[in-house]
Design a protein around this motif. Structure first.
Motif: not given
Length: 108
Positions: A31-32, A41-43, A52-53, A77-78
């Motif tokens: 989930v991006d 950007k967070i994955t 990833n951040v 994102a969560i």
């Protein structure tokens, strides 16, 4: 009656196995999310594990702004990952459940 009970127990075991398999699969569903300006950007996985951040250098100049961006973007994102997780786990559990009279009314 005993045969019906054994059948239901087997169906419950199958449902549990489907849920566990779904949980494992969700570790690979990414989930991006990103801030509105794209500077952060967070994955994360659908199991809500951060993978990833990515932080634009511009955000490194202002600690407070970066912290705000992190909180907002991480929460978005969560939220997305949780919706995917709950839908997938719910579908796996419901699909494998034995047909128990009145159970569908309880699950609504």
């Amino acid at each position: 009656m005993f045969g019906d009970m054994m059948g239901m127990m087997n169906k419950l075991k199958e449902a549990q196995e489907k849920v566990e398999a779904t949980k494992k699969r969700l570790s690979f569903v990414m989930v991006d999310e990103q801030s509105s300006d794209g500077l952060l950007k967070i994955t994360i996985t659908a199991n809500r594990e951060v993978k990833n951040v990515s932080i634009d250098d511009e955000l490194l100049k202002d600690k407070e702004q970066l912290e705000d961006y992190m909180v907002l973007t991480m929460n978005k994102a969560i939220e997305k990952a949780t919706k995917i997780h709950e839908a997938e786990i719910g579908a796996a559990a419901k699909d494998g459940m034995p047909d128990i009279p009145g159970m569908n009314d309880m699950l609504k």
